[in-house]
Design a protein around this motif. Structure first.
Motif, PDB file in Angstrom:
ATOM      1  N   GLU A   1      -6.171   1.757  -1.064  1.00 14.32           N
ATOM      2  CA  GLU A   1      -6.583   1.638   0.331  1.00 14.32           C
ATOM      3  C   GLU A   1      -7.739   0.643   0.465  1.00 14.32           C
ATOM      4  OE1 GLU A   1      -6.497   2.024   4.330  1.00 14.32           O
ATOM      5  OE2 GLU A   1      -5.042   2.901   2.962  1.00 14.32           O
ATOM      6  N   ALA A   2      -8.661   0.651  -0.499  1.00 15.88           N
ATOM      7  CA  ALA A   2      -9.797  -0.278  -0.442  1.00 15.88           C
ATOM      8  C   ALA A   2      -9.314  -1.726  -0.582  1.00 15.88           C
ATOM      9  CB  ALA A   2     -10.801   0.063  -1.537  1.00 15.88           C
ATOM     10  N   ASP A   3      -8.357  -1.945  -1.514  1.00 12.22           N
ATOM     11  CA  ASP A   3      -7.794  -3.292  -1.659  1.00 12.22           C
ATOM     12  C   ASP A   3      -7.083  -3.715  -0.382  1.00 12.22           C
ATOM     13  OD1 ASP A   3      -8.703  -3.476  -4.262  1.00 12.22           O
ATOM     14  OD2 ASP A   3      -6.795  -2.790  -5.137  1.00 12.22           O
ATOM     15  N   PHE A   4      -6.357  -2.781   0.231  1.00  7.69           N
ATOM     16  CA  PHE A   4      -5.656  -3.071   1.476  1.00  7.69           C
ATOM     17  C   PHE A   4      -6.646  -3.484   2.559  1.00  7.69           C
ATOM     18  CE2 PHE A   4      -4.209  -1.574   5.642  1.00  7.69           C
ATOM     19  CZ  PHE A   4      -3.078  -2.358   5.800  1.00  7.69           C
ATOM     20  N   GLN A   5      -7.756  -2.766   2.684  1.00  6.48           N
ATOM     21  CA  GLN A   5      -8.738  -3.085   3.723  1.00  6.48           C
ATOM     22  C   GLN A   5      -9.370  -4.461   3.489  1.00  6.48           C
ATOM     23  OE1 GLN A   5      -9.184  -1.537   6.542  1.00  6.48           O
ATOM     24  NE2 GLN A   5      -7.667   0.019   5.949  1.00  6.48           N
TER      25      GLN A   5
ATOM     26  N   ARG B   1       0.836  -1.198   0.000  1.00  6.75           N
ATOM     27  CA  ARG B   1       0.000   0.000   0.000  1.00  6.75           C
ATOM     28  C   ARG B   1       0.872   1.249   0.000  1.00  6.75           C
ATOM     29  NH1 ARG B   1      -2.877   1.137   5.382  1.00  6.75           N
ATOM     30  NH2 ARG B   1      -0.697   1.437   5.806  1.00  6.75           N
ATOM     31  N   ASP B   2       1.962   1.231   0.784  1.00  8.59           N
ATOM     32  CA  ASP B   2       2.851   2.394   0.851  1.00  8.59           C
ATOM     33  C   ASP B   2       3.567   2.641  -0.473  1.00  8.59           C
ATOM     34  OD1 ASP B   2       2.070   2.658   3.468  1.00  8.59           O
ATOM     35  OD2 ASP B   2       3.888   1.702   4.307  1.00  8.59           O
TER      36      ASP B   2
END
Length: 165
Positions: free
Chosen positions: A124-128, A117-118
Motif C-alpha cells: 500500500e505504501a508503494d502504491f501511494q 496492489r490488488d
C-alpha cells in the motif's frame, strides 16, 4: 623528337587558379545538368513524349538545351523543388507521429498500479508513492520533509530574557 616535361615549378600560380576555377565550373555544370534531368522525370505535368523530347534536347545539345530549359521551365523547377521538400517534410512528420512512443495517461497508470496492489505485487505504501508520482506528472515532490520543531512558546526559555525581578 624531344618531349618537354613540365614540372610543378613550371606551372605558374595563376594557371593553378584558372585550372581550379575551370574544374569548379565543370562540376557546377554537371550538377545543373543532372538537376535538370531529374526535374524532367519528376514533372508530372509532362507526358512521356515531352519528357523524351526535353531529355533528347538536353543530352544532344547540352548547353543550348539547359539554357532553353531554364528559360522555359525554370520557375516550375523551383516550384517542384519546394513541393517536393514540403511533401518530404509532411511524410517525415507523419512518420515521427506514428512511431513516437506515447506515454500512457495518468488514468491508465493508476489502473495498472491498482491491479498490481490488488495482486499483492506492491504494498500500500508503494502504491501511494507511485500514485503521487503519477498525479504529479512523474516528478517527485521537491518540498523538504517536515522537521520536528518545537511549537512556539509565549515565554522565552530560561536564561534568554531579562531576569525577573
Amino acid at each position: 623528337m624531344t618531349t618537354q616535361t613540365y614540372l610543378a615549378y613550371d606551372f605558374p600560380l595563376l594557371s593553378v587558379l584558372w585550372t581550379m576555377l575551370a574544374f569548379a565550373l565543370w562540376v557546377l555544370w554537371f550538377f545543373l545538368l543532372f538537376k535538370i534531368i531529374f526535374d524532367i522525370f519528376r514533372d508530372d505535368d509532362l507526358n512521356g513524349w515531352a519528357k523524351a523530347g526535353w531529355l533528347a534536347f538536353v543530352v544532344l545539345l547540352p548547353f543550348l538545351g539547359v539554357f532553353v530549359y531554364l528559360i522555359v521551365r525554370g520557375k516550375g523547377m523551383g516550384r517542384r523543388d519546394l513541393e517536393q521538400a514540403r511533401e518530404q517534410r509532411r511524410q517525415m512528420d507523419t512518420y515521427v507521429r506514428e512511431t513516437a512512443v506515447s506515454r500512457p495517461s495518468a488514468a491508465e497508470e493508476l489502473a495498472k498500479l491498482a491491479a498490481m496492489r490488488d495482486r499483492g505485487d506492491i504494498t500500500e505504501a508503494d502504491f501511494q508513492r507511485a500514485k503521487e508520482l503519477v498525479l504529479t506528472d512523474y516528478a517527485p515532490q521537491t518540498s523538504a520533509p517536515p522537521t520536528a520543531s518545537a511549537p512556539p512558546t509565549a515565554t522565552p526559555p530560561p536564561g534568554d530574557g531579562p531576569a525577573p525581578g
